[in-house]
Design a protein around this motif. Sequence first.
Motif, PDB file in Angstrom:
ATOM      1  N   THR A 174      -1.543  -0.603   6.909  1.00  0.00           N
ATOM      2  CA  THR A 174      -2.400   0.584   6.992  1.00  0.00           C
ATOM      3  C   THR A 174      -2.238   1.508   5.796  1.00  0.00           C
ATOM      4  N   GLY A 175      -1.124   1.384   5.103  1.00  0.00           N
ATOM      5  CA  GLY A 175      -0.857   2.262   3.976  1.00  0.00           C
ATOM      6  C   GLY A 175      -0.195   3.559   4.382  1.00  0.00           C
ATOM      7  N   GLU A 176      -0.115   3.822   5.672  1.00  0.00           N
ATOM      8  CA  GLU A 176       0.490   5.060   6.172  1.00  0.00           C
ATOM      9  C   GLU A 176       1.941   4.847   6.579  1.00  0.00           C
ATOM     10  N   ILE A 177       2.195   3.762   7.304  1.00  0.00           N
ATOM     11  CA  ILE A 177       3.556   3.444   7.724  1.00  0.00           C
ATOM     12  C   ILE A 177       4.040   2.293   6.859  1.00  0.00           C
ATOM     13  N   LEU A 178       4.995   2.571   5.983  1.00  0.00           N
ATOM     14  CA  LEU A 178       5.479   1.564   5.046  1.00  0.00           C
ATOM     15  C   LEU A 178       6.577   0.725   5.685  1.00  0.00           C
ATOM     16  N   PRO A 179       6.558  -0.579   5.448  1.00  0.00           N
ATOM     17  CA  PRO A 179       7.627  -1.418   5.990  1.00  0.00           C
ATOM     18  C   PRO A 179       8.960  -1.072   5.338  1.00  0.00           C
ATOM     19  N   LYS A 180      10.003  -1.112   6.130  1.00  0.00           N
ATOM     20  CA  LYS A 180      11.332  -0.760   5.625  1.00  0.00           C
ATOM     21  C   LYS A 180      12.078  -1.971   5.073  1.00  0.00           C
ATOM     22  N   SER A 181      11.684  -3.172   5.484  1.00  0.00           N
ATOM     23  CA  SER A 181      12.412  -4.362   5.062  1.00  0.00           C
ATOM     24  C   SER A 181      11.466  -5.381   4.430  1.00  0.00           C
ATOM     25  N   PRO A 182      12.002  -6.242   3.572  1.00  0.00           N
ATOM     26  CA  PRO A 182      11.185  -7.299   2.991  1.00  0.00           C
ATOM     27  C   PRO A 182      10.589  -8.224   4.048  1.00  0.00           C
ATOM     28  N   CYS A 183      11.334  -8.462   5.125  1.00  0.00           N
ATOM     29  CA  CYS A 183      10.833  -9.321   6.209  1.00  0.00           C
ATOM     30  C   CYS A 183       9.571  -8.725   6.834  1.00  0.00           C
ATOM     31  N   ALA A 184       9.590  -7.437   7.089  1.00  0.00           N
ATOM     32  CA  ALA A 184       8.432  -6.769   7.686  1.00  0.00           C
ATOM     33  C   ALA A 184       7.234  -6.815   6.742  1.00  0.00           C
ATOM     34  N   ALA A 185       7.460  -6.614   5.461  1.00  0.00           N
ATOM     35  CA  ALA A 185       6.373  -6.668   4.480  1.00  0.00           C
ATOM     36  C   ALA A 185       5.801  -8.076   4.395  1.00  0.00           C
ATOM     37  N   GLY A 186       6.667  -9.068   4.421  1.00  0.00           N
ATOM     38  CA  GLY A 186       6.218 -10.455   4.381  1.00  0.00           C
ATOM     39  C   GLY A 186       5.381 -10.824   5.589  1.00  0.00           C
ATOM     40  N   LEU A 187       5.799 -10.365   6.765  1.00  0.00           N
ATOM     41  CA  LEU A 187       5.031 -10.633   7.980  1.00  0.00           C
ATOM     42  C   LEU A 187       3.663  -9.950   7.935  1.00  0.00           C
ATOM     43  N   LEU A 188       3.626  -8.733   7.422  1.00  0.00           N
ATOM     44  CA  LEU A 188       2.344  -8.037   7.271  1.00  0.00           C
ATOM     45  C   LEU A 188       1.408  -8.798   6.329  1.00  0.00           C
ATOM     46  N   ALA A 189       1.972  -9.324   5.259  1.00  0.00           N
ATOM     47  CA  ALA A 189       1.168 -10.005   4.242  1.00  0.00           C
ATOM     48  C   ALA A 189       0.537 -11.289   4.759  1.00  0.00           C
ATOM     49  N   LEU A 190       1.110 -11.893   5.773  1.00  0.00           N
ATOM     50  CA  LEU A 190       0.544 -13.126   6.320  1.00  0.00           C
ATOM     51  C   LEU A 190      -0.893 -12.929   6.793  1.00  0.00           C
ATOM     52  N   GLY A 191      -1.211 -11.746   7.245  1.00  0.00           N
ATOM     53  CA  GLY A 191      -2.572 -11.452   7.686  1.00  0.00           C
ATOM     54  C   GLY A 191      -3.568 -11.289   6.545  1.00  0.00           C
ATOM     55  N   TYR A 192      -3.098 -11.290   5.323  1.00  0.00           N
ATOM     56  CA  TYR A 192      -3.957 -11.076   4.149  1.00  0.00           C
ATOM     57  C   TYR A 192      -4.010 -12.303   3.247  1.00  0.00           C
ATOM     58  N   THR A 193      -3.572 -13.440   3.770  1.00  0.00           N
ATOM     59  CA  THR A 193      -3.529 -14.667   2.973  1.00  0.00           C
ATOM     60  C   THR A 193      -4.896 -15.036   2.415  1.00  0.00           C
ATOM     61  N   ALA A 194      -5.926 -14.969   3.231  1.00  0.00           N
ATOM     62  CA  ALA A 194      -7.273 -15.335   2.773  1.00  0.00           C
ATOM     63  C   ALA A 194      -7.769 -14.393   1.682  1.00  0.00           C
ATOM     64  N   GLU A 195      -7.505 -13.113   1.845  1.00  0.00           N
ATOM     65  CA  GLU A 195      -7.944 -12.122   0.843  1.00  0.00           C
ATOM     66  C   GLU A 195      -7.234 -12.343  -0.491  1.00  0.00           C
ATOM     67  N   ILE A 196      -5.944 -12.638  -0.442  1.00  0.00           N
ATOM     68  CA  ILE A 196      -5.177 -12.894  -1.668  1.00  0.00           C
ATOM     69  C   ILE A 196      -5.656 -14.191  -2.318  1.00  0.00           C
ATOM     70  N   THR A 197      -5.885 -15.212  -1.504  1.00  0.00           N
ATOM     71  CA  THR A 197      -6.367 -16.496  -2.020  1.00  0.00           C
ATOM     72  C   THR A 197      -7.716 -16.331  -2.711  1.00  0.00           C
ATOM     73  N   ASP A 198      -8.614 -15.573  -2.120  1.00  0.00           N
ATOM     74  CA  ASP A 198      -9.924 -15.328  -2.729  1.00  0.00           C
ATOM     75  C   ASP A 198      -9.798 -14.576  -4.057  1.00  0.00           C
ATOM     76  N   ALA A 199      -8.848 -13.655  -4.122  1.00  0.00           N
ATOM     77  CA  ALA A 199      -8.691 -12.840  -5.336  1.00  0.00           C
ATOM     78  C   ALA A 199      -8.194 -13.661  -6.527  1.00  0.00           C
ATOM     79  N   VAL A 200      -7.444 -14.726  -6.281  1.00  0.00           N
ATOM     80  CA  VAL A 200      -6.930 -15.550  -7.384  1.00  0.00           C
ATOM     81  C   VAL A 200      -7.724 -16.843  -7.563  1.00  0.00           C
ATOM     82  N   ALA A 201      -8.747 -17.040  -6.752  1.00  0.00           N
ATOM     83  CA  ALA A 201      -9.560 -18.258  -6.848  1.00  0.00           C
ATOM     84  C   ALA A 201     -10.203 -18.370  -8.226  1.00  0.00           C
ATOM     85  N   GLY A 202     -10.188 -19.557  -8.775  1.00  0.00           N
ATOM     86  CA  GLY A 202     -10.796 -19.805 -10.070  1.00  0.00           C
ATOM     87  C   GLY A 202      -9.874 -19.600 -11.252  1.00  0.00           C
ATOM     88  N   LEU A 203      -8.699 -19.064 -11.023  1.00  0.00           N
ATOM     89  CA  LEU A 203      -7.745 -18.868 -12.118  1.00  0.00           C
ATOM     90  C   LEU A 203      -6.985 -20.165 -12.378  1.00  0.00           C
TER      91      LEU A 203
END
Length: 120
Positions: A74-103
């Motif tokens: 959300t950008g409001e509540i920041l994760p305190k640990s790398p594990c929490a950030a990694g788990l959050l990022a799993l929901g954005y896999t498609a968006e990240i994949t699209d952003a680097v597509a074609g490189l």
Amino acid sequence: MDHCQFLQTPEALPVDAARIDFPMIGLVAVGGLSCNILSNLEWCFPSLQRSLAINTDANALQRVNADHKILIGTGEILPKSPCAAGLLALGYTAEITDAVAGLDLVVLVAGMGGAAGTGI
């Protein structure tokens, strides 16, 4: 002397080299430290076709000079640990994949120490 002088654009190369297909290069910055590096050094890499900033901090992400920006969480509540950030990022896999597509080459810059750079 310009410290980026060794990085040449296709226009600066001999005529024969101008016919070479240069690879599509992108720089992906993950976390606060890396996003700062991207903002301060992007001009030094004229051969970059795309830049992507990924962060969990919405305010920090607004200040980044990048072609694409992805806010993890959300950008409001920041994760305190790398594990929490990694788990959050799993929901954005498609968006990240699209952003680097074609490189052809992705340069990943991440600070190891904070939650976002270490966990994502």
